[in-house]
Design an enzyme around this catalytic site. Structure first.
Site, PDB file in Angstrom:
ATOM      1  N   ASN A 159       0.697  -1.155  -0.004  1.00 48.08           N
ATOM      2  CA  ASN A 159       0.054   0.090   0.230  1.00 48.08           C
ATOM      3  C   ASN A 159       0.955   1.262  -0.042  1.00 48.08           C
ATOM      4  O   ASN A 159       1.977   1.271   0.444  1.00 48.08           O
ATOM      5  CB  ASN A 159      -1.027   0.063   1.083  1.00 48.08           C
ATOM      6  CG  ASN A 159      -0.541   0.676   2.438  1.00 48.08           C
ATOM      7  OD1 ASN A 159      -0.293   1.827   2.426  1.00 48.08           O
ATOM      8  ND2 ASN A 159       0.070  -0.089   3.297  1.00 48.08           N
ATOM      9  N   PHE A 211      -1.715   8.270   4.434  1.00 50.17           N
ATOM     10  CA  PHE A 211      -2.533   8.552   5.536  1.00 50.17           C
ATOM     11  C   PHE A 211      -3.612   9.276   4.882  1.00 50.17           C
ATOM     12  O   PHE A 211      -4.040  10.456   5.557  1.00 50.17           O
ATOM     13  CB  PHE A 211      -1.678   9.667   6.363  1.00 50.17           C
ATOM     14  CG  PHE A 211      -0.480   8.888   7.146  1.00 50.17           C
ATOM     15  CD1 PHE A 211      -0.497   7.429   7.482  1.00 50.17           C
ATOM     16  CD2 PHE A 211       0.503   9.731   7.923  1.00 50.17           C
ATOM     17  CE1 PHE A 211       0.534   7.071   8.106  1.00 50.17           C
ATOM     18  CE2 PHE A 211       1.632   9.271   8.352  1.00 50.17           C
ATOM     19  CZ  PHE A 211       1.457   7.694   8.677  1.00 50.17           C
ATOM     20  N   ASN A 240       3.060   7.272  15.187  1.00 48.48           N
ATOM     21  CA  ASN A 240       3.263   6.607  13.903  1.00 48.48           C
ATOM     22  C   ASN A 240       4.655   7.524  13.040  1.00 48.48           C
ATOM     23  O   ASN A 240       4.206   8.539  13.035  1.00 48.48           O
ATOM     24  CB  ASN A 240       2.272   6.464  13.033  1.00 48.48           C
ATOM     25  CG  ASN A 240       2.568   5.642  11.931  1.00 48.48           C
ATOM     26  OD1 ASN A 240       3.795   5.302  11.778  1.00 48.48           O
ATOM     27  ND2 ASN A 240       1.698   5.046  10.864  1.00 48.48           N
ATOM     28  N   SER A 266       5.540   4.880   8.616  1.00 44.51           N
ATOM     29  CA  SER A 266       4.850   4.542   7.449  1.00 44.51           C
ATOM     30  C   SER A 266       5.959   5.167   6.293  1.00 44.51           C
ATOM     31  O   SER A 266       6.461   6.154   6.323  1.00 44.51           O
ATOM     32  CB  SER A 266       3.534   5.473   7.238  1.00 44.51           C
ATOM     33  OG  SER A 266       3.185   5.356   5.846  1.00 44.51           O
ATOM     34  N   ASN A 304       5.024   5.934   3.399  1.00 39.25           N
ATOM     35  CA  ASN A 304       4.352   6.594   2.370  1.00 39.25           C
ATOM     36  C   ASN A 304       4.213   8.016   2.635  1.00 39.25           C
ATOM     37  O   ASN A 304       3.542   8.799   1.858  1.00 39.25           O
ATOM     38  CB  ASN A 304       3.075   5.892   2.280  1.00 39.25           C
ATOM     39  CG  ASN A 304       3.092   4.533   1.864  1.00 39.25           C
ATOM     40  OD1 ASN A 304       3.916   4.117   1.039  1.00 39.25           O
ATOM     41  ND2 ASN A 304       2.364   3.605   2.601  1.00 39.25           N
ATOM     42  N   THR A 305       4.666   8.533   3.787  1.00 35.90           N
ATOM     43  CA  THR A 305       4.706  10.098   3.820  1.00 35.90           C
ATOM     44  C   THR A 305       6.007  10.493   3.931  1.00 35.90           C
ATOM     45  O   THR A 305       6.998   9.929   4.538  1.00 35.90           O
ATOM     46  CB  THR A 305       4.088  10.484   5.154  1.00 35.90           C
ATOM     47  OG1 THR A 305       2.746  10.115   5.135  1.00 35.90           O
ATOM     48  CG2 THR A 305       4.197  11.950   5.340  1.00 35.90           C
ATOM     49  N   LYS A 352       5.114   3.454  17.037  1.00 35.32           N
ATOM     50  CA  LYS A 352       5.016   2.397  16.281  1.00 35.32           C
ATOM     51  C   LYS A 352       6.629   2.350  15.184  1.00 35.32           C
ATOM     52  O   LYS A 352       6.643   3.691  14.633  1.00 35.32           O
ATOM     53  CB  LYS A 352       4.028   2.431  15.296  1.00 35.32           C
ATOM     54  CG  LYS A 352       3.850   1.346  14.493  1.00 35.32           C
ATOM     55  CD  LYS A 352       2.364   1.302  13.723  1.00 35.32           C
ATOM     56  CE  LYS A 352       2.007  -0.159  13.096  1.00 35.32           C
ATOM     57  NZ  LYS A 352       0.746  -0.197  12.445  1.00 35.32           N
ATOM     58  N   ASN A 370       5.840  -1.917  11.661  1.00 37.01           N
ATOM     59  CA  ASN A 370       4.882  -1.112  10.592  1.00 37.01           C
ATOM     60  C   ASN A 370       5.213  -2.126   9.134  1.00 37.01           C
ATOM     61  O   ASN A 370       5.735  -3.175   9.290  1.00 37.01           O
ATOM     62  CB  ASN A 370       5.106   0.413  10.444  1.00 37.01           C
ATOM     63  CG  ASN A 370       3.974   0.931   9.830  1.00 37.01           C
ATOM     64  OD1 ASN A 370       3.390   0.508   8.961  1.00 37.01           O
ATOM     65  ND2 ASN A 370       3.973   2.188  10.321  1.00 37.01           N
ATOM     66  N   GLY A 389       2.012  -8.247   5.563  1.00 36.07           N
ATOM     67  CA  GLY A 389       1.377  -9.824   5.385  1.00 36.07           C
ATOM     68  C   GLY A 389       2.478 -10.871   5.412  1.00 36.07           C
ATOM     69  O   GLY A 389       3.690 -10.611   6.372  1.00 36.07           O
TER      70      GLY A 389
END
Length: 371
Positions: free
Chosen positions: A128, A132, A205, A208, A210-211, A248, A277, A302
């Site tokens: 993904n 956010f 957090n 991630s 993705n930021t 996290k 994460n 996963g």
């Protein structure tokens, strides 16, 4: 009931492999989550007894005392599924003992362009790059306040926190993308001020992928002032009730950096660490490399994450000792995965991708296996 429940994962797996996996993942997520919320009354009748039976079979190990709270059992839902706090009680009806909402940012934001959610079915994994996407702290805080008014006098299992229903609620906060890095602390403080009054526990957090720039905040010299600021702001708005604070972290940290975060957690009086994460690694996948390359950037979750996430939990437990709460997340698909993570040192567990692939009966299935 056992025969019916054991059939459910197989039925869902067939449906997933032959129908759901052929549809856009984000579209399916929204439809499925809408169905979960609509079916909450029926879910409580159909699965409530099964979940309760599973918890009884776990026996004395069922309840977990951690973070100064009482969790009905170890298994919860990780942040990312319910980003905006719209289905907490419907998810609890499926059997989750705690639900972590978010990631919520100080300002509302749409997230990254679509497509941004991808399945690696052969790996039982997801990539993904959502970014956010959420309604923002002000809207989510109002929604949680309305939930508390609606539930009224119900007593949470913790006997503390919001006292709003039979599930422990965590709130995961992150940085708004458009906020400059030098203003990141102010952004987190805004979210903490609005959301801490509604949280049984609060999660910072910084992991991630993705930021842009977010993972840089994991460096100890930048993480410490951020955690101190969030702690102060949470205490200011909650008065006598001290909301537990966790961080996290990413599985991609080196072992030395993982240990440094453990040291920092002890030094600043953090209540716990969530490990881990998603990963930016693509090592060990069975999916064709060309398909993975075509998908591009994003965090992988996963089954392929399981070993590294387990190793990080074990590293942390050896470093921080028995008292700091560790939440194990990443690659937990089966009861055996859950048991291994507990044996590695986790106090609590969270699932996400396992739930996506396992379906509505997955929480009860894992709890029954733990028994």
């Amino acid at each position: 009931m056992t025969e019916v429940s054991s059939a459910r994962p197989r039925v869902y797996s067939t449906l997933f492999d032959h129908v759901l996996s052929r549809t856009d993942p984000e579209r399916i997520h929204h439809h499925a989550f809408r169905a979960i919320r609509a079916a909450e009354p029926a879910t409580r009748r159909l699965l409530g007894g099964e979940s309760a039976l599973a918890r009884r079979r776990v026996g004395a190990r069922s309840q977990v005392r951690a973070l100064g709270l009482t969790f009905p059992h170890p298994l919860g839902l990780a942040a990312g599924f319910d980003k905006n706090g719209i289905g907490i009680d419907a998810l609890a009806a499926l059997g989750f003992g705690h639900v972590e909402i978010g990631t919520v940012t100080g300002e509302p934001q749409p997230g990254n362009p679509r497509p941004r959610l991808f399945r690696l079915k052969d790996d039982r994994a997801i990539i993904n790059r959502m970014g956010f996407n959420n309604d923002g702290a002000e809207v989510v805080a109002r929604r949680l306040a309305a939930r508390e008014r609606r539930l009224g006098g119900e007593v949470a299992p913790s006997g503390r926190g919001t006292g709003a229903g039979p599930v422990v609620v965590g709130i995961n906060i992150g940085k708004t993308k458009v906020v400059p890095e030098e203003d990141a602390i102010l952004d987190y403080e805004k979210s903490a001020g609005l959301l801490a009054p509604h949280a049984d526990y609060l999660v910072v957090n910084v992991s991630s992928p993705n930021t842009p720039g977010l993972r840089d905040l994991q460096a100890v010299e930048r993480l410490r002032p951020l955690l101190d600021a969030v702690r102060r702001r949470a205490d200011e708005v909650t008065g006598d009730r001290r909301v537990p604070l966790l961080v996290k972290i990413a599985p991609d940290l080196s072992d030395d950096d993982v240990l440094a975060v453990g040291d920092l957690a002890l030094a600043v009086g953090l209540d716990g660490i969530i490990a881990t994460n998603t990963t930016i690694s693509r090592e060990g996948l069975v999916t064709e490399r060309s398909q993975v390359d075509q998908i591009g950037a994003g965090g992988l979750s996963g089954r392929p994450l399981a070993q590294r996430a387990e190793d990080v939990v074990r590293l942390l437990r050896g470093r921080v000792g028995p008292d700091l709460t560790l939440m194990g997340v990443g690659g937990i698909s089966t009861a055996e995965d859950a048991r291994r993570r507990l044996d590695a040192g986790a106090d609590l567990l969270q699932g996400y991708t396992g739930f996506v692939y396992g379906g509505p009966a997955w929480p009860s299935h894992v709890l029954r296996g733990l028994a």
